[in-house]
Design an enzyme around this catalytic site. Structure first.
Site: not given
Ligand code: 5GP
Length: 185
Positions: A107-108, A111, A160, A173
């Site tokens: 995973e990237d 959050d 962010f 990206r």
């Molecule tokens: P979660 O479900 O944990 O809230 O979010 C995960 C997804 O939200 C990540 O895979 C990503 O695509 C997006 N995301 C969350 N925080 C960031 C951020 O700081 N920057 C970017 N570009 N995407 C984020």
């Protein structure tokens, strides 16, 4: 919607570099060693959650030494600008049966934790031999569901971020580093 019509507009959105390419490269070597140690020669299936993890996946798969296959799935967290709405959808699924595989989810960023909790829940129901999660970035201060990765390369504050696969409205990206996005210009 961001207005980007020139390189100047693009560069103005990059507030500051949080993690350099060199720091990312070094952390990937360490993460790959951990994966190699966990699996000890057993073959794995690396599963990238698109799109944000595609750059990390490309580097990580070349750093591990255990035999590895790769797979892709797409989970979309719905965002209003830079804020998560809490909705998650699997928009593209894996192309194979994962029972019989040791899975490593790549995973990237974690959050709120909703995306991975959902994806891991779905994959566990398919009875893989084992399942571990590796994430490039973690923002623990933003968590709304209980979820932690097995391997985290960097813990970052609540900002962010863009670059190294991560986007804002599909741009940025291709930056080789992780930067903070400038919401003010
Ligand atoms: P979660 O479900 O944990 O809230 O979010 C995960 C997804 O939200 C990540 O895979 C990503 O695509 C997006 N995301 C969350 N925080 C960031 C951020 O700081 N920057 C970017 N570009 N995407 C984020």
């Amino acid at each position: 919607m961001q207005q980007i019509n020139s390189v100047e507009d693009f560069n103005r959105k990059i507030k500051n570099v949080l993690i350099t390419k060199e720091e990312i490269d070094a952390a990937i070597v360490e993460a790959a060693k951990k994966i190699d140690a966990i699996y000890d020669g057993r073959p794995i299936l690396l599963v990238s959650v698109l799109k944000g993890a595609f750059v990390f996946m490309a580097d990580l798969c070349r750093a591990v030494t255990v035999p590895c296959e790769i797979g892709f799935m797409c989970a979309k967290s719905y965002y209003a600008g830079t804020t998560s709405t809490g909705k998650v959808a699997i928009t593209m699924d894996l192309d194979r049966d994962v029972s019989g595989y040791h899975l490593v989810i790549v995973e990237d960023i974690i959050d709120t934790g909703r995306t991975l909790k959902e994806v891991v829940g779905i994959l566990k129901e398919r009875n893989p031999l084992s399942l571990h999660v590796v994430t490039l970035l973690d923002k623990p201060s933003r968590r709304v569901v209980d979820f932690d990765a097995d391997i985290t390369l960097f813990t970052i504050p609540d900002a962010f971020v863009i670059g190294y696969g991560l986007d804002c409205d599909e741009l940025f990206r291709n930056l080789p580093y992780i930067a903070e996005y400038n919401t003010e210009t």
